[in-house]
Motif scaffolding. Structure first.
Motif, short mmCIF file in Angstrom:
data_model
loop_
_atom_site.label_atom_id
_atom_site.label_comp_id
_atom_site.label_asym_id
_atom_site.label_seq_id
_atom_site.Cartn_x
_atom_site.Cartn_y
_atom_site.Cartn_z
N ALA A 115 -0.60 46.40 19.07
CA ALA A 115 -0.76 45.97 17.68
C ALA A 115 -0.43 44.49 17.47
N GLY A 116 0.67 44.06 18.07
CA GLY A 116 1.07 42.66 17.91
C GLY A 116 0.04 41.70 18.47
N LEU A 117 -0.50 42.02 19.66
CA LEU A 117 -1.52 41.16 20.27
C LEU A 117 -2.80 41.13 19.44
N ILE A 118 -3.19 42.29 18.91
CA ILE A 118 -4.42 42.35 18.11
C ILE A 118 -4.27 41.51 16.85
N LEU A 119 -3.14 41.66 16.16
CA LEU A 119 -2.94 40.92 14.91
C LEU A 119 -2.75 39.43 15.18
#
Length: 200
Positions: free
Chosen positions: A57-61
């Protein structure tokens, strides 16, 4: 008709970059908590899904936030493609050759289209933030993040994408080590002292 500006003759990118920072803040505010895997597969209490969200999630955002800046910084038109991988067979000088496929062409992104995109993005993100519907918030955030990834991927040089991927692998490796440490601490009876992190 597609107008392609050169770096010296194009319009100033400063207003677009400033607006992109505001849009990044708005996207982050509307997206948090950001758990796209859980949104698709079930409730946040599912531990396997939470692990996937913690890793991705962190990488995507973060990628979507960077792509917001990259799109605002464009000085010329870019072709938007959907990478499909694989290769295609072409005839060159009377011989059959396997050439790496570029993907499916979705369209051309022009510099002139930025402000329409930015205003539409701001409108739907404000709606998602203040409408009070969790389903609407998730849908709008998912669509905006997907759009930023599709356009931003084409707007980002290949060398920068390779650099980011090398650092992302290190980040993922450290997160996996952290999760293994947490599991080991719980197994040894130290789970009560585990710090609860905010979920993306």
């Amino acid at each position: 008709m597609v107008t392609i500006y050169s770096a010296s003759s194009g319009p100033s990118i400063l207003p677009r970059r400033v607006s992109s920072l505001a849009l990044v803040i708005l996207l982050y505010t509307a997206a948090t908590p950001f758990s796209p895997i859980s949104w698709l597969t079930g409730p946040l209490e599912m531990s396997g899904t939470y692990l996937a969200d913690r890793l991705l999630a962190g990488l995507i955002l973060l990628g979507a936030c960077y792509f917001q800046w990259a799109v605002a910084s464009l000085r010329s038109a870019v072709v938007i493609t959907l990478p499909t991988g694989g290769s295609v067979t072409r005839v060159r000088d009377g011989r059959l050759e396997q050439v790496r496929g570029d993907g499916v062409v979705l369209g051309v992104w022009t510099v002139e289209g930025y402000w329409h995109f930015a205003l539409a993005q701001a409108g739907v993100l404000l709606l998602a933030e203040y409408a009070g519907s969790e389903t609407l918030r998730r849908f709008v955030v998912a669509v905006v993040v997907l759009a930023l990834w599709i356009i931003g991927w084409a707007a980002t040089p290949a060398s920068l994408k390779r650099w980011a991927w090398e650092h992302a692998k290190v980040y993922l490796f450290l997160l996996v080590l952290d999760e293994l440490r947490n599991v080991a601490m719980q197994g040894l009876g130290g789970g009560g002292g585990r710090r609860r992190r905010g979920r993306w």
